[in-house]
Write a protein that holds these residues in place. Structure first.
Motif, short mmCIF file in Angstrom:
data_model
loop_
_atom_site.label_atom_id
_atom_site.label_comp_id
_atom_site.label_asym_id
_atom_site.label_seq_id
_atom_site.Cartn_x
_atom_site.Cartn_y
_atom_site.Cartn_z
N THR B 90 -40.43 12.59 -30.51
CA THR B 90 -39.78 11.41 -29.96
C THR B 90 -39.34 11.60 -28.51
N MET B 91 -40.35 11.79 -27.65
CA MET B 91 -40.07 12.00 -26.23
C MET B 91 -39.90 10.66 -25.54
N LYS B 92 -38.70 10.08 -25.70
CA LYS B 92 -38.42 8.78 -25.11
C LYS B 92 -37.67 8.95 -23.79
N TYR B 93 -37.52 7.86 -23.09
CA TYR B 93 -36.77 7.83 -21.83
C TYR B 93 -35.35 8.35 -22.03
N LEU B 251 -31.45 14.17 -52.96
CA LEU B 251 -32.52 13.83 -52.03
C LEU B 251 -32.00 14.00 -50.60
N TYR B 252 -32.56 15.02 -49.93
CA TYR B 252 -32.21 15.28 -48.53
C TYR B 252 -33.28 14.66 -47.65
N MET B 253 -32.86 13.91 -46.64
CA MET B 253 -33.86 13.36 -45.73
C MET B 253 -33.78 14.03 -44.36
N ASP B 254 -34.91 14.56 -43.93
CA ASP B 254 -35.04 15.06 -42.56
C ASP B 254 -35.23 13.84 -41.68
N GLY B 255 -34.27 13.61 -40.79
CA GLY B 255 -34.27 12.39 -39.99
C GLY B 255 -35.02 12.51 -38.68
N ALA B 256 -35.92 13.48 -38.58
CA ALA B 256 -36.66 13.68 -37.33
C ALA B 256 -37.39 12.41 -36.90
N ASN B 257 -37.80 11.60 -37.88
CA ASN B 257 -38.59 10.41 -37.56
C ASN B 257 -37.79 9.12 -37.69
N MET B 258 -36.50 9.24 -37.48
CA MET B 258 -35.61 8.07 -37.63
C MET B 258 -35.93 7.00 -36.60
N LYS B 281 -33.77 13.29 -30.21
CA LYS B 281 -34.99 12.51 -30.43
C LYS B 281 -34.62 11.03 -30.43
N THR B 282 -34.07 10.58 -31.56
CA THR B 282 -33.82 9.16 -31.75
C THR B 282 -32.82 8.58 -30.75
N PHE B 283 -31.85 9.39 -30.31
CA PHE B 283 -30.77 8.83 -29.52
C PHE B 283 -30.78 9.27 -28.06
N SER B 284 -31.96 9.63 -27.58
CA SER B 284 -32.28 9.69 -26.14
C SER B 284 -31.64 10.80 -25.33
N ARG B 345 -23.74 11.20 -24.56
CA ARG B 345 -25.02 10.60 -24.18
C ARG B 345 -25.54 9.66 -25.28
N ALA B 346 -25.47 10.12 -26.52
CA ALA B 346 -25.99 9.31 -27.63
C ALA B 346 -25.20 8.01 -27.77
#
Lengths: 460, 496
Positions: B90-93, B251-258, B281-284, B345-346
């Motif tokens: 998630t290489m976002k701005y 159930l554990y969720m890896d949030g890498a792709n949130m 990632k998700t929060f820039s 920042r987030a």
């Protein structure tokens, strides 16, 4: 939304190219009953001015404008030369990913190679990694590494190790089957060597101590190393104040050194992000956690740098990796690299000397009015002062003069009573020291002539 | 080179040696103010502990430092230069206002142990961000302490362990799909669990029948990335959650792709018990060449007592404070309170977006990935035709016939002015090309990317040898990684 680079027409054209009617079609894989059909309850979209204003207000509520601080204890207020932020703000450093693709990451890679060189030199070790999360996790991972190297499980550590580092270690060790034995300090503020000799056995994976320790006292690392090594145990030394390495012999007798490099140009920032590091001997490097940069050549024989020895890491070795660490603290390591380059060989020495001198002056002045503990051992820039009055009360009065006093130790070391850990750096002015000394002196005079009163707790 | 690129043009970059090679005695970039306290005799104060020589530390001037690091910086690719299509990264701005507010004096210079009454601003930031993230994930409580995603995973599994232990039911195993990120199994081992692999089905999703067969009272939790590393939403997520819960597992969720879900669906609503987020990632928050990150862990109410300590609480007098009295806490996972600078920042990112911006961001991220998929599906093999969310995974099956593998295509992509996509991951796709454009790419940039990738596919057909030797446009050609590992040179040493 100002960060999103598409017009409605762009979106429409793209949907058409994909061959769907609306964006909702692309979210069809999400079962309908779980889709969120309302707005998230988060603040409404703000203008940049509103964002800046909101955080300015928080900044004002947060000690902005305080004249001086005497807090240290693992997080240190040093001057950050301005070019650190000029350089790390370059988008090519700030907005780059982990340098897995070496051909387009030589800038980050070379800077890390320089970081590894400078840190291993300062720490008196042969190699250093590219960073860990912080000093507490670096110390903890160093202990796990010692467990793998020695094939032993039990750990002996000093009570004068940063109390929060000890907490982190105990969180991790509980699930690694690594029993911990904590050794007391003596009246000199150093680890009890007699107790150490008794505690270290053929089962001991490592001895872990901090120097300068939590009280600012410099430990006799050579003596501890001898006792540890005699039983085949490794010695792990934690260093929470890297500025001390400008004037103090590094722990060359150690097998692993775990550092916190926040002092090298990383802002205090309410506790993070900081810059942990593990340094060690060359022969132990294959058990070291974290990323490493190595020098190599390209197809034309030109020097270049790559991430190396990746078979230690989780993305290759999965559950057999040396650690689960992936993301590290690269930008903080870059700050530290620039800081070390600015001060360099002579400046780091002079900087450390100023810190030493400020604390020596302060300790002497404080000592005239209250009890300076652990006097017989050498110190760097922190010292413990025991007062008659609760240090929270003294600090409360100091706060009124925009000065943050030393850290009351009762929470971590109840046995020390009304003691507080004071720290001076090159940022501490003589005026601030003299003012604080005045309050201590007044407190001692007051206590001698007045009954004790209840005070409001102001420090954690 | 027959195929020219519209995106990039070669230009001169400066040569620069190691900083040590520029050093000479007497140069300096520092000056301390005069000492306002008496000088000390270091020998007398320190004795044997005194250090006299710092070895080959550099001695250079300020302009040399500026040039040195500026030159190095120009050798990097960066989001600021163009699309950075690394899958699952998630290489976002990285918004610049985030950098400004995180440097405000009262935040940047706040000591973690300063009294609570002068830390109300920082505490308010912790609390506000926590509330936003709890709402975004649909969970009940959160810890911000973990320093990165993998650190969050560990924190999460320690909470799973503490919860099961409290029920007198300590378990031994963690189930992990074969498509998972390497940190998942490494974390499970660190938390003292055995790892059991779970095979994916033909659609690239969890094989629910296999899960039913493997799930038993020995299993503490399933670590699931959703959307998974193929960019596919686990459509049977409710069945998966039910299967876990029926046998007392979590159930554990890896949030890498949130970044595929924010504002569209909440993990807490589809049965997840706990999950981590990657603020980087998700929060820039910026990746900074490898870190810092931040890996908050959000949990359902029943796990709240086990959160790392301290936690932020509202006090009777209306102020905020830290609560250390948490007897059931898993303990601390890091000194102080986490990567606070990343929280600032987030939160600034969330403020800039608001609910509508966050939703639009997610929609654009998914739109971009599907647009790239459409543009490339006739040139590259798509091993799983299941619909894509925020990323798409191709394989090098077609190009491998010519001896060209995913890494070769990636290196050639550099010559076209792009950073490579993620190569050779996830492991269930041999020769994977994992592409995540994020929402930050305009249509023009995506068109150039698709054009470049299609052009490379043609080059592979016409002249595979040429592709194998790429890149041609960089300062260094392909580096000898085998030699680097066989004979590690991990630091500079002075000659002689």
């Amino acid at each position: 939304m100002r960060y999103l680079p598409k017009s409605p027409a762009d979106r429409e054209a793209m949907l058409q190219a994909i061959g769907v009617r609306s964006i909702d079609d692309l979210f069809a894989p999400i079962p309908a009953e779980y889709r969120l059909e309302r707005d998230l309850k988060v603040p409404r979209q703000m203008a940049e001015t509103e964002i800046v204003d909101w955080f300015r207000e928080r900044s004002r509520e947060n000690g902005d404008g305080y004249a001086a601080t005497f807090l240290g204890a693992g997080a240190y207020y040093h001057y950050r030369p301005v070019i650190i932020d000029s350089l790390i703000s370059r988008g090519e450093f700030l907005t780059a990913y982990t340098p897995y693709q070496a051909e387009v990451s030589q800038g980050t890679l070379q800077a890390i190679f320089e970081f590894q060189t400078m840190i291993s030199e300062l720490a008196g070790m042969e190699v250093a990694n590219a960073s860990m999360y912080d000093g507490s996790t670096a110390a903890t991972e160093a202990v796990m590494m010692a467990g793998r190297l020695s094939g032993r499980r039990s750990v002996v550590l000093a009570r004068s190790l940063h109390p929060e580092y000890r907490e982190v270690l105990s969180t991790y060790a509980a699930h690694q089957g690594m029993p911990l034995t904590t050794l007391p300090y003596t009246a000199s503020g150093r680890i009890d060597l007699a107790a150490l000799e008794r505690a270290v056995t053929q089962e001991t994976a490592c001895v872990l101590l901090q120097s300068p320790n939590f009280f600012g006292t410099i430990e006799d690392v050579a003596a501890v190393a001898e006792l540890a090594h005699k039983q085949g145990a490794l010695l792990v030394v934690a260093i929470a104040e890297v500025v001390s390495l400008g004037i103090l012999e590094p722990p060359r007798q150690a097998d692993i050194v775990a550092l916190e490099a926040q002092s090298f140009g990383v802002p205090l920032g309410f506790g993070g992000p900081y810059c942990g590091i593990i340094a060690t001997r060359e022969r132990y490097v294959r058990q070291m956690p974290g990323r490493l940069v190595g020098q190599t050549c390209d197809r034309n024989g030109k020097r270049g740098f790559v991430l190396t020895l990746a078979t230690r890491e989780q993305h290759i070795r999965r559950e057999k990796a040396t650690s689960n660490i992936c993301t590290n603290q690269a930008l903080m390591a870059l700050m530290a690299t620039i800081f070390m380059t600015i001060y360099g060989k002579e400046g780091l020495k002079e900087l450390a000397k100023q810190n030493l001198a400020k604390a020596a002056y302060a300790a002497e002045q404080f000592g005239k009015h209250a009890k300076l503990l652990f006097q017989e051992s050498p110190r760097f820039h922190e010292f413990v002062i025991q007062t008659s009055e609760d240090p929270h009360a003294i600090n409360n009065r100091l706060l009124g003069h925009k000065i943050v006093g030393g850290l009351p130790l009762k929470k971590f070391y109840p046995e020390l009573g009304n003691a507080a850990l004071w720290c001076c750096t090159e940022m501490t002015s003589r005026t601030a020291i003299d003012t604080a000394v005045g309050f201590i002196s007044e407190s001692e005079r007051g206590v001698r002539s007045a009954p004790e009163v209840d005070v409001e707790e102001v420090a954690p | 080179m027959k195929h020219q690129t519209r995106k990039a043009t070669r230009h001169v970059s400066q040569n620069e040696g190691l900083i040590f090679e520029k050093s000479s005695p007497g140069k300096s970039a520092w000056r301390l103010p005069p000492l306002d306290v008496p000088e000390v005799d270091t020998q007398k104060l320190l004795g044997a502990a005194r250090r006299t020589d710092l070895g080959p530390m550099p001695e250079v001037s300020e302009i040399e430092i500026i040039r040195h690091f500026t030159r190095l910086s120009t050798w990097n690719y960066a989001i600021d230069l163009g699309m950075y299509p690394l899958g699952s990264c998630t290489m976002k701005y990285n918004p610049r206002v985030n950098e400004v507010v995180s440097r405000l004096d009262g935040l940047a210079n706040a000591h973690p142990y300063q009294p609570e009454k002068i830390s109300q601003g920082a505490l308010r930031i912790l609390k506000t961000l926590s509330e936003c993230l709890v709402e975004i994930t649909g969970m009940d409580a959160i810890t911000l302490q973990p320093a990165a995603g993998a650190h969050g995973e560990l924190t999460g599994l320690l909470m799973v362990r503490a919860h099961l232990h409290a029920k007198g039911d300590p378990r031994k195993k963690i189930l992990i799909p074969d498509s998972a990120h390497g940190t998942n199994p490494a974390t499970a081992a660190t938390a003292g669990y055995a790892v059991e692999n779970l095979k994916s089905n033909a659609q690239g999703m969890v094989d629910v029948a296999a899960l039913a067969a493997q799930m038993n009272e020995e299993v503490a939790a399933l670590m699931l990335t959703n959307p998974n590393t193929l960019g596919i939403f686990e459509q049977e997520i409710h069945k998966i959650a039910d299967l876990m819960h029926a046998k007392g597992g979590l159930l554990y969720m890896d949030g890498a792709n949130m970044n595929a879900l924010v504002g569209k669906v909440r993990p807490g609503d589809f049965g997840v018990d706990l999950m981590h987020l990657n603020l980087h990632k998700t929060f820039s928050t910026p990746h900074g060449g490898g870190g810092p990150g931040s890996g908050p862990v959000a949990v359902k109410r029943f796990l709240e007592p086990f959160l790392p300590k301290p936690v932020v609480v509202s006090k009777a007098d209306g102020t905020l404070g830290f609560d250390y009295n948490r007897p059931r806490s898993v303990g601390r996972v890091r000194a102080f309170y986490g990567n606070f600078g990343m929280f600032v920042r987030a939160l600034a990112y969330i403020f800039a977006n608001g609910p509508d911006g966050l939703r639009q961001t997610t929609e654009d991220a998914v739109l971009n990935a599907n647009y790239v998929r459409k543009g490339l599906e006739s040139a590259y093999d798509l091993p799983y035709p299941t619909p894509s969310m925020h990323e798409v995974v191709f394989s090098d099956k077609l190009q491998a016939k010519k001896g060209v593998r995913t890494m070769d295509i990636a290196k050639r992509l550099i010559d076209y002015g792009f950073h490579p996509y993620t190569t050779a991951f996830p492991l269930i796709v041999p020769g994977a090309l994992m592409i995540e454009p994020t929402e930050s790419e305009p249509k023009e940039e995506l068109d150039l990317f698709v054009e470049a990738m299609r052009s490379i596919a043609e080059e592979v057909d016409e002249d595979p040898q040429m592709v194998l030797a790429a890149p041609y446009s960089t300062r260094v050609s392909r580096l000898d990684e085998v030699a680097a590992a066989r004979n590690p040179v991990l630091r500079w040493k002075p000659k002689g």
